[in-house]
Scaffold this motif. Structure first.
Motif, mmCIF file in Angstrom:
data_model
loop_
_atom_site.group_PDB
_atom_site.id
_atom_site.type_symbol
_atom_site.label_atom_id
_atom_site.label_comp_id
_atom_site.label_asym_id
_atom_site.label_seq_id
_atom_site.Cartn_x
_atom_site.Cartn_y
_atom_site.Cartn_z
ATOM 1 N N GLY A 186 0.775 -1.235 0.000
ATOM 2 C CA GLY A 186 0.000 0.000 0.000
ATOM 3 C C GLY A 186 0.803 1.279 0.000
ATOM 4 O O GLY A 186 0.586 2.164 -0.825
ATOM 5 N N MET A 187 1.756 1.418 0.913
ATOM 6 C CA MET A 187 2.482 2.675 1.057
ATOM 7 C C MET A 187 3.326 3.024 -0.152
ATOM 8 O O MET A 187 3.644 4.185 -0.391
ATOM 9 N N GLY A 188 3.676 2.026 -0.946
ATOM 10 C CA GLY A 188 4.460 2.294 -2.144
ATOM 11 C C GLY A 188 3.669 3.018 -3.204
ATOM 12 O O GLY A 188 4.138 3.994 -3.795
ATOM 13 N N GLY A 189 2.462 2.541 -3.481
ATOM 14 C CA GLY A 189 1.693 3.063 -4.602
ATOM 15 C C GLY A 189 0.553 3.999 -4.267
ATOM 16 O O GLY A 189 0.260 4.931 -5.022
ATOM 17 N N ILE A 190 -0.111 3.779 -3.141
ATOM 18 C CA ILE A 190 -1.336 4.524 -2.843
ATOM 19 C C ILE A 190 -1.105 6.028 -2.665
ATOM 20 O O ILE A 190 -1.937 6.830 -3.108
ATOM 21 N N PRO A 191 -0.012 6.480 -2.029
ATOM 22 C CA PRO A 191 0.199 7.934 -1.959
ATOM 23 C C PRO A 191 0.225 8.596 -3.335
ATOM 24 O O PRO A 191 -0.273 9.709 -3.498
ATOM 25 N N TRP A 192 0.774 7.914 -4.336
ATOM 26 C CA TRP A 192 0.803 8.468 -5.695
ATOM 27 C C TRP A 192 -0.593 8.451 -6.312
ATOM 28 O O TRP A 192 -0.954 9.354 -7.075
ATOM 29 N N VAL A 193 -1.383 7.429 -5.996
ATOM 30 C CA VAL A 193 -2.760 7.380 -6.480
ATOM 31 C C VAL A 193 -3.553 8.551 -5.905
ATOM 32 O O VAL A 193 -4.243 9.283 -6.633
ATOM 33 N N ILE A 194 -3.459 8.741 -4.601
ATOM 34 C CA ILE A 194 -4.206 9.816 -3.936
ATOM 35 C C ILE A 194 -3.738 11.180 -4.437
ATOM 36 O O ILE A 194 -4.543 12.087 -4.672
ATOM 37 N N MET A 195 -2.415 11.325 -4.633
ATOM 38 C CA MET A 195 -1.888 12.581 -5.166
ATOM 39 C C MET A 195 -2.500 12.909 -6.522
ATOM 40 O O MET A 195 -2.796 14.063 -6.833
ATOM 41 N N SER A 196 -2.704 11.888 -7.341
ATOM 42 C CA SER A 196 -3.257 12.113 -8.681
ATOM 43 C C SER A 196 -4.760 12.379 -8.657
ATOM 44 O O SER A 196 -5.332 12.822 -9.653
ATOM 45 N N GLU A 197 -5.414 12.133 -7.503
ATOM 46 C CA GLU A 197 -6.874 12.254 -7.413
ATOM 47 C C GLU A 197 -7.363 13.530 -6.740
ATOM 48 O O GLU A 197 -8.423 14.052 -7.095
ATOM 49 N N ILE A 198 -6.621 14.037 -5.764
ATOM 50 C CA ILE A 198 -7.212 15.041 -4.870
ATOM 51 C C ILE A 198 -7.079 16.477 -5.355
ATOM 52 O O ILE A 198 -7.760 17.366 -4.835
ATOM 53 N N PHE A 199 -6.208 16.745 -6.343
ATOM 54 C CA PHE A 199 -6.018 18.123 -6.793
ATOM 55 C C PHE A 199 -6.798 18.387 -8.074
ATOM 56 O O PHE A 199 -6.742 17.587 -9.015
ATOM 57 N N PRO A 200 -7.551 19.510 -8.148
ATOM 58 C CA PRO A 200 -8.254 19.862 -9.386
ATOM 59 C C PRO A 200 -7.264 20.171 -10.498
ATOM 60 O O PRO A 200 -6.117 20.555 -10.245
ATOM 61 N N ILE A 201 -7.721 20.026 -11.747
ATOM 62 C CA ILE A 201 -6.793 20.048 -12.877
ATOM 63 C C ILE A 201 -6.147 21.407 -13.086
ATOM 64 O O ILE A 201 -5.041 21.504 -13.619
ATOM 65 N N ASP A 202 -6.778 22.493 -12.634
ATOM 66 C CA ASP A 202 -6.167 23.813 -12.854
ATOM 67 C C ASP A 202 -4.939 24.041 -11.977
ATOM 68 O O ASP A 202 -4.105 24.893 -12.289
ATOM 69 N N ILE A 203 -4.807 23.298 -10.877
ATOM 70 C CA ILE A 203 -3.610 23.428 -10.037
ATOM 71 C C ILE A 203 -2.841 22.113 -9.947
ATOM 72 O O ILE A 203 -1.878 22.008 -9.203
ATOM 73 N N LYS A 204 -3.284 21.117 -10.720
ATOM 74 C CA LYS A 204 -2.654 19.798 -10.607
ATOM 75 C C LYS A 204 -1.178 19.853 -10.963
ATOM 76 O O LYS A 204 -0.351 19.167 -10.352
ATOM 77 N N GLY A 205 -0.813 20.662 -11.950
ATOM 78 C CA GLY A 205 0.593 20.774 -12.323
ATOM 79 C C GLY A 205 1.445 21.310 -11.185
ATOM 80 O O GLY A 205 2.435 20.701 -10.789
ATOM 81 N N SER A 206 1.051 22.441 -10.625
ATOM 82 C CA SER A 206 1.818 23.057 -9.539
ATOM 83 C C SER A 206 1.799 22.192 -8.284
ATOM 84 O O SER A 206 2.833 21.988 -7.636
ATOM 85 N N ALA A 207 0.617 21.682 -7.956
ATOM 86 C CA ALA A 207 0.494 20.853 -6.751
ATOM 87 C C ALA A 207 1.287 19.562 -6.900
ATOM 88 O O ALA A 207 1.978 19.132 -5.967
ATOM 89 N N GLY A 208 1.167 18.943 -8.077
ATOM 90 C CA GLY A 208 1.907 17.697 -8.310
ATOM 91 C C GLY A 208 3.399 17.912 -8.235
ATOM 92 O O GLY A 208 4.135 17.080 -7.697
#
Length: 493
Positions: free
Chosen positions: A403-425
């Motif tokens: 879980g800890m290997g992959g799920i943080p990256w999954v959640i990171m890709s889900e929680i930010f709206p697309i207009d700030i996804k670049g900066s937030a990511g």
């Protein structure tokens, strides 16, 4: 009083009215049943039509970048003794070689969001692979430490970009009922890259291993020519015709995409009233929860010790008095099935339960390794202590892979709206790589300071992770990206 004829006429009308009401009720029930049946059939049709050849091929091409990621992480461990001997490297020089990968990754990660927003997800993956290919080639040709470091830095730069764009791209192309599992394939391929490098490194020299590292780079660059761009990115930049074509290709020619298309279009149009988010804009109240979750998970993931263990696994086994080759093969045997199990459970059990189990397991694994070094230091159970260390590393590796290997990256890709996804990511990924650099550079020095204490510190961080997940991490399973971001309070759909 009414006459008999009038009475009969009234009774007839009442009877006729009752029959008509009954028939209307039956018709309404039949209509409702038909509507429900039609809805169920449509859902079943949509569900069965979501996995397409194009989706599978597109995901495979994307995660070739994840394999490159894993190969780079795994490279420094099996080649440590041969590379140190051949080029006469000191401990400090080899620590620099191992950790400079993460410095390059920090810079790549800092630029990744802007690059991905500017030229698209697909072109960004191709851009990153050019640097990875050059980096592997530089390592292969190296005769002095300087060129080793240059090559490792270039691979790290490409890796930093890939670490952001691959999970984001997969999250944006997959339907909600498959997004978790498909995004976690990113971690599976990282695991396979690490595992393959560990195994091959036991049998081939460090130069050949670097040459092998170029293969998935080339495969991805060829594959990028035939896969579609992210529909959500196309919608974001207003390329509506290409958006429809890409979405239809991914969902299948016979699939009705009207509902999903409308939702993405409406969301994208609402975002046009907002300016493109910058790093400074992220620190607004509306993004507080997303930032705490995204940044917090990455900090805890890295300071739990994963890259110290991944980069220097062979030296840990030697320090614990165990065969490095046997130990690394055992890690491979554990990593692959546990990562696969995590993928299978992702969209069934949800993100939070897997994270809780995974973080608890890594805590136990670190405690076992710390205990083994404590026993060795006290000259108690010396032979048994090496097996305790092996068990601890395997428990840690298996739990992290779950879980800890992959799920943080999954959640990171889900929680930010697309207009700030670049900066937030970019911010989240940079934080991850800063933590990775700190651990990978200091790990050998920490082990020389106090081996047991190093792993007890890691265990403490893993314990804090359990509390963090239980209190703050939202469950995102089975929800569209737009629903997730709306629930966090950014845009009301």
């Amino acid at each position: 009083m009414l006459s008999n004829n009038s009475t009969l006429s009234l009774l007839g009308k009442l009877e006729s009215s009752k029959k008509k009401e009954k028939m209307d009720r039956e018709n309404d029930e039949a209509t409702n049943l038909a509507s429900e049946t039609s809805l169920i059939n449509k859902e079943n049709q949509d569900s069965s039509a979501t996995i397409t050849t194009t989706l599978l091929l597109t995901t495979f091409v994307a995660v070739c970048g994840s394999f490159v990621f894993g190969s780079a992480i795994g490279y420094s461990s099996p080649v440590q003794s041969d590379l140190t001997y051949d080029l006469n490297l000191s401990v400090a020089e080899y620590s620099l070689f191992g950790s400079i990968l993460t410095i390059g990754a920090m810079i790549g990660a800092a630029m990744s969001g802007r690059i991905a927003d500017l030229i698209g997800r697909r072109a960004t993956m191709g851009f990153s692979e050019m640097f990875c290919t050059l980096g592997w080639l530089a390592i292969y040709l190296s005769k002095v430490a300087l060129w080793l470091d240059v090559g490792r830095f270039l691979v790290g730069y490409g890796m930093g970009i890939l670490s952001f764009v691959v999970p984001v791209y997969i999250a944006e192309i997959t339907p909600k009922n498959l997004r978790g599992g498909f995004t976690t394939v990113h971690q599976v391929m990282i695991c396979l890259g690490v595992s393959a490098t560990y195994l091959l490194g036991s049998f081939v020299g460090w130069r050949i291993l670097a040459l092998i590292g170029m293969v998935p780079c080339v495969v991805q660059m060829i594959g990028l020519c035939i896969i579609p761009e992210s529909p959500r990115w196309l919608a974001k930049v207003g390329r509506w015709e290409e958006f429809e074509i890409a979405l239809q290709r991914l969902r299948g020619e016979s699939t009705d995409i009207s509902s999903e298309s409308s939702e993405i279009k409406d969301y994208s149009r609402q975002l046009t009233q907002f300016s493109e988010g910058s790093i400074v804009d992220l620190f607004q109240a509306q993004y507080t929860k997303s930032l705490i979750v995204g940044v917090g998970l990455m900090i805890l993931q890295q300071f739990g010790g994963v890259n110290g263990i991944a980069f220097y696994a062979s030296s840990i086994f030697v320090s614990a008095g165990f065969s490095s080759k046997i130990g690394m093969i055992a890690m491979v045997v554990v990593q692959i099935p546990m990562t696969t199990l995590g993928v299978l459970l992702m969209d069934k059990s949800g993100r939070r339960p897997l994270l809780l189990i995974s973080a608890s397991g890594t805590c136990i694994g670190c405690l076992l390794v710390g205990l083994s070094f404590s026993l060795q230091f006290g000259r108690l159970l010396n032979e048994e202590a090496s097996y305790i260390a092996l068990a601890g590393i395997l428990v840690y590796t298996g739990s992290f892979s779950l879980g800890m290997g992959g799920i943080p990256w999954v959640i990171m890709s889900e929680i930010f709206p697309i207009d700030i996804k670049g900066s937030a990511g970019s911010l989240v990924t940079v934080v991850s790589w800063v933590g990775s650099w700190i651990i990978s550079f200091t790990f050998n020095f920490l082990m020389n300071w106090n081996s047991a204490g190093t792993f007890y510190v890691f265990a403490t961080v893993c314990g804090v992770t359990v509390i963090f997940v239980a209190k703050l991490i939202p469950e995102t399973r089975g929800r569209t990206l737009e629903e997730i971001q709306s629930s966090i309070g950014y845009v009301a759909l």
